[in-house]
Write an enzyme that holds these catalytic residues in place. Structure first.
Site, PDB file in Angstrom:
ATOM      1  N   ARG A 161     -13.644  59.325  19.563  1.00 60.01           N
ATOM      2  CA  ARG A 161     -14.325  60.328  19.221  1.00 60.01           C
ATOM      3  C   ARG A 161     -15.357  59.645  18.737  1.00 60.01           C
ATOM      4  O   ARG A 161     -15.944  58.407  18.271  1.00 60.01           O
ATOM      5  CB  ARG A 161     -13.412  60.167  17.625  1.00 60.01           C
TER       6      ARG A 161
ATOM      7  N   ARG B 189      -1.236  68.378  21.641  1.00 56.09           N
ATOM      8  CA  ARG B 189      -0.402  67.681  20.433  1.00 56.09           C
ATOM      9  C   ARG B 189       0.198  67.750  19.908  1.00 56.09           C
ATOM     10  O   ARG B 189       1.742  67.453  19.166  1.00 56.09           O
ATOM     11  CB  ARG B 189      -1.812  67.050  19.189  1.00 56.09           C
TER      12      ARG B 189
ATOM     13  N   ARG C  76      -8.609  67.343  10.160  1.00 54.78           N
ATOM     14  CA  ARG C  76      -9.767  66.186  11.245  1.00 54.78           C
ATOM     15  C   ARG C  76     -10.748  66.725  12.264  1.00 54.78           C
ATOM     16  O   ARG C  76     -11.893  65.653  11.822  1.00 54.78           O
ATOM     17  CB  ARG C  76      -8.149  65.471  11.482  1.00 54.78           C
TER      18      ARG C  76
HETATM   19  N1  LIG Z   1       2.220  53.726  24.494  1.00 51.83           N
HETATM   20  C1  LIG Z   1       0.998  53.715  23.630  1.00 51.83           C
HETATM   21  N2  LIG Z   1       0.464  54.468  22.386  1.00 51.83           N
HETATM   22  C2  LIG Z   1      -0.541  54.145  21.641  1.00 51.83           C
HETATM   23  C3  LIG Z   1      -1.052  52.510  22.074  1.00 51.83           C
HETATM   24  N3  LIG Z   1      -2.959  52.642  21.542  1.00 51.83           N
HETATM   25  C4  LIG Z   1      -2.114  54.435  20.894  1.00 51.83           C
HETATM   26  N4  LIG Z   1      -0.947  55.015  21.665  1.00 51.83           N
HETATM   27  C5  LIG Z   1      -0.725  56.426  20.046  1.00 51.83           C
HETATM   28  O1  LIG Z   1      -1.653  56.864  21.762  1.00 51.83           O
HETATM   29  C6  LIG Z   1      -1.300  58.829  20.647  1.00 51.83           C
HETATM   30  C7  LIG Z   1      -2.817  59.025  20.735  1.00 51.83           C
HETATM   31  O2  LIG Z   1      -3.555  58.731  20.111  1.00 51.83           O
HETATM   32  P1  LIG Z   1      -5.049  59.091  19.527  1.00 51.83           P
HETATM   33  O3  LIG Z   1      -5.107  59.411  21.092  1.00 51.83           O
HETATM   34  O4  LIG Z   1      -5.986  57.784  18.670  1.00 51.83           O
HETATM   35  O5  LIG Z   1      -4.938  60.298  18.817  1.00 51.83           O
HETATM   36  P2  LIG Z   1      -4.045  60.393  17.181  1.00 51.83           P
HETATM   37  O6  LIG Z   1      -2.724  59.411  16.794  1.00 51.83           O
HETATM   38  O7  LIG Z   1      -4.198  61.569  16.756  1.00 51.83           O
HETATM   39  O8  LIG Z   1      -5.152  59.682  16.300  1.00 51.83           O
HETATM   40  C8  LIG Z   1      -0.483  57.619  19.215  1.00 51.83           C
HETATM   41  O9  LIG Z   1       0.641  57.844  19.005  1.00 51.83           O
HETATM   42  C9  LIG Z   1      -0.952  56.521  19.336  1.00 51.83           C
HETATM   43  O10 LIG Z   1      -0.297  56.139  18.809  1.00 51.83           O
HETATM   44  C10 LIG Z   1      -0.793  51.575  23.505  1.00 51.83           C
HETATM   45  O11 LIG Z   1      -1.310  50.857  23.203  1.00 51.83           O
HETATM   46  N5  LIG Z   1       0.151  51.624  23.376  1.00 51.83           N
HETATM   47  N1  LIG Z   2      -0.334  62.496   2.943  1.00 53.78           N
HETATM   48  C1  LIG Z   2      -0.939  63.204   3.728  1.00 53.78           C
HETATM   49  N2  LIG Z   2      -1.696  63.875   2.977  1.00 53.78           N
HETATM   50  C2  LIG Z   2      -3.201  64.607   3.673  1.00 53.78           C
HETATM   51  N3  LIG Z   2      -3.284  64.706   4.715  1.00 53.78           N
HETATM   52  C3  LIG Z   2      -3.467  62.938   4.650  1.00 53.78           C
HETATM   53  C4  LIG Z   2      -2.240  62.425   5.019  1.00 53.78           C
HETATM   54  N4  LIG Z   2      -2.721  61.561   6.162  1.00 53.78           N
HETATM   55  C5  LIG Z   2      -3.476  61.496   6.705  1.00 53.78           C
HETATM   56  N5  LIG Z   2      -3.946  62.486   6.217  1.00 53.78           N
HETATM   57  C6  LIG Z   2      -5.138  63.353   6.739  1.00 53.78           C
HETATM   58  O1  LIG Z   2      -4.709  63.492   8.065  1.00 53.78           O
HETATM   59  C7  LIG Z   2      -5.301  64.077   9.539  1.00 53.78           C
HETATM   60  C8  LIG Z   2      -4.323  62.499  10.621  1.00 53.78           C
HETATM   61  O2  LIG Z   2      -4.748  61.469   9.689  1.00 53.78           O
HETATM   62  P1  LIG Z   2      -4.184  60.628  10.563  1.00 53.78           P
HETATM   63  O3  LIG Z   2      -4.157  59.229  10.300  1.00 53.78           O
HETATM   64  O4  LIG Z   2      -5.890  60.687  11.924  1.00 53.78           O
HETATM   65  O5  LIG Z   2      -3.111  60.384  11.790  1.00 53.78           O
HETATM   66  P2  LIG Z   2      -3.493  59.902  13.220  1.00 53.78           P
HETATM   67  O6  LIG Z   2      -3.554  58.048  13.418  1.00 53.78           O
HETATM   68  O7  LIG Z   2      -1.093  59.355  12.754  1.00 53.78           O
HETATM   69  O8  LIG Z   2      -3.060  60.552  14.441  1.00 53.78           O
HETATM   70  C9  LIG Z   2      -6.635  63.019   8.562  1.00 53.78           C
HETATM   71  O9  LIG Z   2      -7.454  63.699   8.084  1.00 53.78           O
HETATM   72  C10 LIG Z   2      -6.288  61.619   7.270  1.00 53.78           C
HETATM   73  O10 LIG Z   2      -7.325  62.088   6.770  1.00 53.78           O
END
Ligand SMILES: Nc1nc2c(ncn2[C@@H]2O[C@H](COP(=O)(O)OP(=O)(O)O)[C@@H](O)[C@H]2O)c(=O)[nH]1
Ligand SMILES: Nc1ncnc2c1ncn2[C@@H]1O[C@H](COP(=O)(O)OP(=O)(O)O)[C@@H](O)[C@H]1O
Length: 376
Positions: A175, A279, A268
């Site tokens: 990203r 998702r 986001r």
């Molecule tokens: N099994 C596994 N899941 C992962 C790993 N790294 C990230 N993830 C999971 O992959 C999913 C997607 O992650 P990401 O593409 O960063 O999207 P986000 O969760 O929306 O921030 C999330 O549920 C993460 O916890 C890994 O090393 N192993």
């Molecule tokens: N408690 C909350 N209330 C409102 N917005 C939140 C909260 N926690 C996280 N966010 C926002 O939600 C979005 C997704 O959070 P993020 O940390 O990227 O989620 P994830 O890593 O689980 O995918 C981000 O824009 C973040 O700033």
């Protein structure tokens, strides 16, 4: 453990000269590390109640005010200081509560050495003595957009020298702000599949159409830095880690509702419409598994971020009331006051709801309505 050249000085008089030409407000300790003397507390306190740091460099005869990382102790009513491993100073704060009395000031650890290079200044880093199962790695799972990354960032920012993030590999595209090697190791599918075949991964899974995995090297890098490892992995990954590998604290982060999850994902602004829908579809199954699979020790509801973060800290022994240096045990960590116990697997459900809900029933009804959670 190294020598302990520091001593209690909380009975020093105001106006006492440190011997280095500085006026003291009292409460300092002096700890020698190599050719530097770390003066903790006293003249450099920004306020009467905070702990300041200054360094006297004996080789140059100069005083240096270092860059201070991490959250420092709030009170300064007198402390003792003991040098450990020649690279960190253990501070015992007088008159503070049991969970707030032991702190560490890293002065020459690998982490501090790295930061010195980045900042180009002297650097010290505070970390707090933790309670409970302090050494265990922390596995954090939850649906996309629930706030895992946000919570982990808060933790790493507040306790930079205490936690190390396990940098996963992924085949998804970076990203906008994501940096290779920091947020993920972005990699080609064939390369990653080959590495998996050669046993380089502790766990891996296909998530939202991409491959994600934790390499053994990523875990070792954190272990080598002496920090507590945080893994942000999906439920399948958590299951593998639980089944095959390490004794960790498993935490599942739940959204307050599917609608809120969708709003966060959309706000986001990092995914296409198609990816958002994928998702969200996957989120339902993930939440179901998160709550009912028995993998997770704790289920944390991220409604109000600050409250959720407080609860996370408490789970990790950074704000609880259990004794310091408590040996890790199979016992669960003392629950925060606002918990309930799930009927499923007796897991703890920590509700971060802040709205005035009036009573527990409404609280639980809210969870059932929106996420299908069944709680006692
Ligand atoms: N099994 C596994 N899941 C992962 C790993 N790294 C990230 N993830 C999971 O992959 C999913 C997607 O992650 P990401 O593409 O960063 O999207 P986000 O969760 O929306 O921030 C999330 O549920 C993460 O916890 C890994 O090393 N192993
Ligand atoms: N408690 C909350 N209330 C409102 N917005 C939140 C909260 N926690 C996280 N966010 C926002 O939600 C979005 C997704 O959070 P993020 O940390 O990227 O989620 P994830 O890593 O689980 O995918 C981000 O824009 C973040 O700033």
């Amino acid at each position: 453990m190294g020598e302990a050249p520091a001593f209690f000085v909380d009975n020093l008089q105001n106006g006492f000269s440190t011997g280095f030409g500085l006026k003291s407000k009292g409460f300092e300790t002096f700890t020698d590390v190599g050719d530097k003397t770390f003066v903790i507390g006293g003249a450099n306190c920004d306020s009467a109640s905070s702990v300041g740091i200054q360094i006297y460099d004996k080789s140059t005869g100069k005083w240096v005010i270092p860059t201070v990382l991490g959250t420092k102790p709030k009170t300064c009513k007198g402390h003792s200081a003991i040098l450990l491993n020649e690279d960190r100073i253990m501070i015992s704060i007088r008159g503070s509560t049991l969970d707030d009395c032991i702190w560490f000031l890293e002065v020459d650890t690998e982490y501090v050495k790295e930061q010195k290079k980045d900042f180009g200044t002297e650097v010290v880093a505070w970390s707090k003595g933790v309670t409970g199962e302090a050494e265990k790695p922390v596995v954090i799972s939850g649906p996309s957009g629930v706030g895992k990354g946000t919570l982990i960032n808060m933790l790493m920012k507040e306790f930079p020298s205490m936690f190390g993030f396990s940098v996963s590999h992924t085949t998804r595209a970076p990203r906008g702000m994501e940096k290779n090697g920091v947020h993920y190791h972005f990699t080609e599918r064939n390369v990653m599949e080959n590495d998996i075949k050669h046993g380089k991964f502790l766990e891996f899974a296909s998530v939202h159409g991409n491959l994600y995995g934790t390499s053994i090297e990523a875990i070792e890098a954190v272990a080598d830095s002496g920090k507590r490892c945080i893994l942000d992995i999906d439920v399948q990954g958590a299951r593998s880690v639980r089944a095959n590998y390490l004794d960790a604290v498993f935490i599942f982060i739940c959204p307050p509702s599917m609608r809120e999850l969708e709003e966060r994902l959309r706000a986001r602004g990092t995914e296409t419409e198609e990816q958002i829908l994928k998702r969200l579809r996957n989120a339902e199954a993930e939440i179901e598994q998160g709550k009912s699979s028995g993998i997770f020790d704790y289920i944390l509801y991220n409604d109000n971020l600050e409250e959720c973060y407080e609860n996370l800290m408490e789970l990790l022994g950074l704000g609880g009331s259990a004794p310091i240096n408590q040996k890790p045990s199979s016992k669960v960590i003392d629950p925060p006051s606002n918990h309930s116990v799930s009927k499923i697997d007796n897991k703890m459900v920590i509700n971060c709801e802040t709205k005035e809900v009036g009573n527990e029933a409404k609280n639980f009804g809210f969870m059932q309505d929106h996420t299908g959670c069944v709680v006692a």
